[in-house]
Design a protein around this motif. Structure first.
Motif, short mmCIF file in Angstrom:
data_model
loop_
_atom_site.label_atom_id
_atom_site.label_comp_id
_atom_site.label_asym_id
_atom_site.label_seq_id
_atom_site.Cartn_x
_atom_site.Cartn_y
_atom_site.Cartn_z
N PRO A 131 -43.44 59.99 -83.34
CA PRO A 131 -42.56 61.12 -83.04
C PRO A 131 -42.38 61.36 -81.54
O PRO A 131 -42.32 62.50 -81.08
CB PRO A 131 -43.29 62.29 -83.69
CG PRO A 131 -44.74 61.95 -83.49
CD PRO A 131 -44.83 60.44 -83.60
N LEU A 132 -42.33 60.27 -80.78
CA LEU A 132 -42.30 60.36 -79.33
C LEU A 132 -41.19 59.49 -78.76
O LEU A 132 -40.81 58.46 -79.35
CB LEU A 132 -43.63 59.89 -78.73
CG LEU A 132 -44.90 60.63 -79.19
CD1 LEU A 132 -46.14 59.86 -78.74
CD2 LEU A 132 -44.92 62.04 -78.63
N ALA A 133 -40.69 59.89 -77.60
CA ALA A 133 -39.86 59.04 -76.75
C ALA A 133 -40.65 58.83 -75.47
O ALA A 133 -40.62 59.67 -74.56
CB ALA A 133 -38.52 59.70 -76.47
N TRP A 134 -41.43 57.73 -75.45
CA TRP A 134 -42.47 57.56 -74.44
C TRP A 134 -43.41 58.77 -74.49
O TRP A 134 -44.06 58.97 -75.51
CB TRP A 134 -41.84 57.31 -73.06
CG TRP A 134 -41.06 56.03 -73.04
CD1 TRP A 134 -41.48 54.79 -73.44
CD2 TRP A 134 -39.69 55.87 -72.66
NE1 TRP A 134 -40.47 53.88 -73.31
CE2 TRP A 134 -39.36 54.49 -72.83
CE3 TRP A 134 -38.70 56.74 -72.18
CZ2 TRP A 134 -38.11 53.98 -72.53
CZ3 TRP A 134 -37.44 56.23 -71.87
CH2 TRP A 134 -37.16 54.86 -72.05
N ARG A 135 -43.45 59.62 -73.48
CA ARG A 135 -44.37 60.76 -73.53
C ARG A 135 -43.67 62.06 -73.94
O ARG A 135 -44.26 63.14 -73.88
CB ARG A 135 -45.06 60.95 -72.19
CG ARG A 135 -45.95 59.77 -71.78
CD ARG A 135 -46.76 60.09 -70.54
NE ARG A 135 -47.72 61.15 -70.79
CZ ARG A 135 -48.97 60.94 -71.21
NH1 ARG A 135 -49.40 59.72 -71.47
NH2 ARG A 135 -49.77 61.96 -71.39
N THR A 136 -42.42 61.96 -74.36
CA THR A 136 -41.66 63.14 -74.76
C THR A 136 -41.81 63.39 -76.26
O THR A 136 -41.56 62.48 -77.07
CB THR A 136 -40.17 62.97 -74.43
OG1 THR A 136 -40.01 62.85 -73.02
CG2 THR A 136 -39.34 64.13 -74.94
N ILE A 137 -42.20 64.59 -76.65
CA ILE A 137 -42.31 64.91 -78.07
C ILE A 137 -40.91 65.12 -78.64
O ILE A 137 -39.98 65.52 -77.94
CB ILE A 137 -43.17 66.18 -78.28
CG1 ILE A 137 -42.50 67.39 -77.61
CG2 ILE A 137 -44.59 65.96 -77.79
CD1 ILE A 137 -43.09 68.70 -78.02
N LEU A 138 -40.75 64.83 -79.94
CA LEU A 138 -39.45 64.92 -80.59
C LEU A 138 -39.49 65.84 -81.81
O LEU A 138 -38.91 65.55 -82.85
CB LEU A 138 -38.96 63.52 -80.96
CG LEU A 138 -38.61 62.63 -79.75
CD1 LEU A 138 -38.32 61.21 -80.19
CD2 LEU A 138 -37.43 63.20 -78.97
N GLU A 166 -50.57 70.20 -85.55
CA GLU A 166 -49.24 70.76 -85.77
C GLU A 166 -48.39 69.81 -86.61
O GLU A 166 -47.71 70.25 -87.55
CB GLU A 166 -48.58 71.01 -84.41
CG GLU A 166 -47.25 71.71 -84.48
CD GLU A 166 -46.77 72.04 -83.08
OE1 GLU A 166 -46.62 73.24 -82.78
OE2 GLU A 166 -46.54 71.10 -82.28
N LEU A 167 -48.41 68.54 -86.30
CA LEU A 167 -47.62 67.57 -87.06
C LEU A 167 -48.10 67.49 -88.51
O LEU A 167 -47.29 67.47 -89.45
CB LEU A 167 -47.71 66.19 -86.40
CG LEU A 167 -46.91 66.03 -85.11
CD1 LEU A 167 -47.40 64.82 -84.33
CD2 LEU A 167 -45.43 65.91 -85.40
N ALA A 168 -49.41 67.45 -88.70
CA ALA A 168 -49.95 67.36 -90.06
C ALA A 168 -49.68 68.64 -90.86
O ALA A 168 -49.47 68.59 -92.08
CB ALA A 168 -51.45 67.08 -90.01
N GLU A 169 -49.69 69.77 -90.19
CA GLU A 169 -49.41 71.05 -90.86
C GLU A 169 -47.93 71.19 -91.20
O GLU A 169 -47.56 71.68 -92.28
CB GLU A 169 -49.82 72.22 -89.95
CG GLU A 169 -51.31 72.36 -89.75
CD GLU A 169 -51.97 73.21 -90.82
OE1 GLU A 169 -51.32 73.46 -91.85
OE2 GLU A 169 -53.13 73.62 -90.61
N ILE A 211 -46.93 64.83 -94.72
CA ILE A 211 -47.30 63.44 -94.44
C ILE A 211 -48.19 62.89 -95.55
O ILE A 211 -48.84 63.63 -96.29
CB ILE A 211 -48.00 63.31 -93.08
CG1 ILE A 211 -49.33 64.09 -93.09
CG2 ILE A 211 -47.09 63.80 -91.96
CD1 ILE A 211 -50.16 63.88 -91.83
N ASP A 212 -48.23 61.57 -95.63
CA ASP A 212 -49.17 60.88 -96.52
C ASP A 212 -50.37 60.35 -95.76
O ASP A 212 -51.36 59.93 -96.37
CB ASP A 212 -48.45 59.73 -97.24
CG ASP A 212 -47.29 60.23 -98.09
OD1 ASP A 212 -47.55 60.94 -99.07
OD2 ASP A 212 -46.13 59.93 -97.75
N GLY A 213 -50.28 60.38 -94.45
CA GLY A 213 -51.39 59.93 -93.63
C GLY A 213 -51.04 60.01 -92.17
O GLY A 213 -49.92 60.39 -91.79
N LEU A 214 -52.00 59.64 -91.35
CA LEU A 214 -51.86 59.71 -89.90
C LEU A 214 -52.43 58.43 -89.31
O LEU A 214 -53.49 57.95 -89.73
CB LEU A 214 -52.62 60.92 -89.37
CG LEU A 214 -52.70 61.12 -87.86
CD1 LEU A 214 -51.33 61.43 -87.29
CD2 LEU A 214 -53.68 62.25 -87.53
#
Length: 512
Positions: free
Chosen positions: A56-63, A181-184, A188-191
């Motif tokens: 979920p990133l563009a290099w170090r930028t969150i998306l 935050e992403l998992a909440e 998702i089915d996993g990380l």
């Protein structure tokens, strides 16, 4: 909680590609639209990919719209796009395309998840744990304020820019907050913790101390997934993407064996970072890992060519992985005991040049999705012509004047149909006047006249020029399934005036 699935084919999808590439869904003429986001997922329908690893990133930028990193709420709305646009650097071109999309309140992570559900594949978040793209420049827009405002958290605080130091508690808290935050927020089915991008978390003098720190961090992530999974009545798997050798993992402070002993992880993705290679440590991981499943990773590139320096442009002017190399390497991995395959940067064969003039001769091609329809079918793979490739960077090559290495052939399915076999050796630059000898299991091979590529290349990028390659006939009776030893040497060694460097070796086995 729910059952633990045994996945066979992982596919890493870096959301950055939505903003850097031209595709059937999107050209550079227009700003990015939703069709680009969903198209990148739905094109996997009908393949053997069973889980999408979404970065979920563009290099170090969150998306995604984060409460932890509030870029899209508190920073991006007040930025001004610098003019003229023609002067933008590559990093800026990608960032401002992403910014235009994100400021429309879009959620590419959620849309990607929904598209994956629609084609019936599972969804993991794959998070880069210390991405180092462009850190040599402090003020590029992709970095984000947390990195930019806290140089005291860097591994080299006094330098021009470096990754984070995981000994700093605030760094671990930052990453934990994003992962939680992403998992909440997403079903998702996993990380996947992507430790291979970039495998440097501690100063070399502090790696021993860092191992215990990283063990605790991985344990914390396991507890997080268990907590969320219990609420959802769903087991959330933890995958780690790590360097392809155990020694390289430990050098980075990653004690994968300890994580496995404590049953913190479910999947280990053995990653050679950028290039497809046979030289990954499948056997050593299988011998030392008890609980986790092992995956072998394949990439869109097999070698980087000297054309990079000749052109003065380094954006993936590299030799691309062909169907034969993909299929042969996959069969090799399966027979050596992997539990599944992983694909990384598979779709980066597309045009991602932003109209860079120096890349006009290499315009990009659509990814070879048809390969993914049979890549887990070992019976099918065993019947195909074969192309074994051993390139630079993983222990054998580059090598000066002489080198010995082993290759495992998987010819049982085609042995009776083999018509011809060739070894091609590549050396560095102009060495055509230096004679090369090749032995296969101690048998000297005869040089033959050869020209061009052993199979149709995917593109013309990164291919060796004729003066760098030699061809040798490989007798068919030597091609039994199993491990074989190859010895390459400079026949004039140790003549100081006739030195050479071996760059790669290839074996082509033809069935017609």
């Amino acid at each position: 909680m729910g059952l633990k699935k045994n996945y066979k084919c992982l596919f890493n999808h870096e959301l950055l590609s939505l903003f850097t590439t031209q595709t059937p869904y999107q050209t550079y003429r227009d700003n990015v639209k939703d069709d680009q986001v969903t198209g990148y997922v739905k094109e996997l329908a009908g393949t053997q990919v069973d889980v999408l690893m979404c970065c979920p990133l563009a290099w170090r930028t969150i998306l995604w719209d984060s409460q932890v990193d509030r870029r899209w709420r508190e920073e991006a709305p007040f930025e001004q796009e610098p003019l003229p646009e023609d002067d933008w650097k590559y990093n800026q071109k990608a960032y401002y395309r992403a910014r235009r999309y994100m400021l429309q309140k879009k959620d590419p992570v959620g849309m990607t998840l929904q598209a994956a559900r629609e084609i019936g594949i599972d969804f993991f978040i794959s998070f880069r744990m210390n991405d180092n793209h462009y850190l040599y420049e402090k003020h590029l827009p992709t970095h984000g304020s947390f990195w930019r405002d806290h140089p005291q958290y860097w591994l080299e605080p006094q330098g021009s820019g470096s990754p984070f130091n995981y000994l700093v508690p605030e760094v671990r808290d930052y990453y934990y907050g994003l992962l939680r935050e992403l998992a909440e927020n997403y079903d998702i089915d996993g990380l996947e913790l992507d430790f291979q991008r970039h495998p440097r978390f501690f100063l070399e003098s502090q790696v021993s101390e860092g191992i215990a720190i990283m063990n605790a961090f991985v344990s914390q992530i396991r507890l997080l997934l268990d907590e969320i999974g219990e609420r959802r009545d769903k087991y959330l798997q933890l995958c780690v993407r790590v360097p392809e050798r155990l020694a390289a993992c430990l050098k980075a402070g990653l004690d994968v064996e300890a994580w496995d002993r404590a049953q913190l992880i479910d999947m280990i993705n053995l990653s050679s970072s950028f290039k497809t290679t046979l030289e990954i440590g499948i056997e050593e991981f299988k011998a030392r890992v008890v609980h986790a499943r092992i995956y072998g990773e394949l990439h869109f590139v097999v070698n980087t060519g000297e054309s990079r320096s000749v052109l003065g442009y380094v954006n993936n002017i590299s030799r691309k992985t062909t169907q034969e190399i993909y299929e042969t390497t996959a069969l090799n991995y399966w027979r050596r005991g992997v539990d599944g395959l992983s694909f990384f940067n598979f779709n980066y064969t597309r045009d991602h040049s932003f109209n860079e003039a120096r890349r006009k001769e290499f315009p990009g091609k659509e990814p070879p999705f048809h390969i993914l329809r049979t890549i887990c079918d070992q019976e099918h793979l065993s019947q195909q012509a074969q192309h074994y490739f051993i390139g630079t960077g993983y222990g054998t090559f580059p090598a000066n004047d002489q080198v010995t290495f082993n290759v495992r052939l998987e010819t049982e399915g085609i042995f009776a149909k083999i018509q011809r076999a060739v070894i091609r050796v590549e050396t560095f630059r102009e060495t055509s006047r230096v004679p090369v000898h090749v032995e296969f299991d101690g048998v000297p091979l005869q040089p033959i006249v050869g020209s061009g590529e052993l199979y149709t290349p995917f593109s013309t990028e990164g291919l060796p020029t004729p003066e760098k390659v030699r061809y040798f006939d490989l007798p068919l009776q030597l091609l039994e399934t199993g491990n074989h030893q190859i010895h390459l040497f400079n026949a004039t060694y140790p003549d100081p005036y006739k030195r050479l460097t071996f760059v790669s070796a290839e074996i082509a086995i033809y069935t017609h």
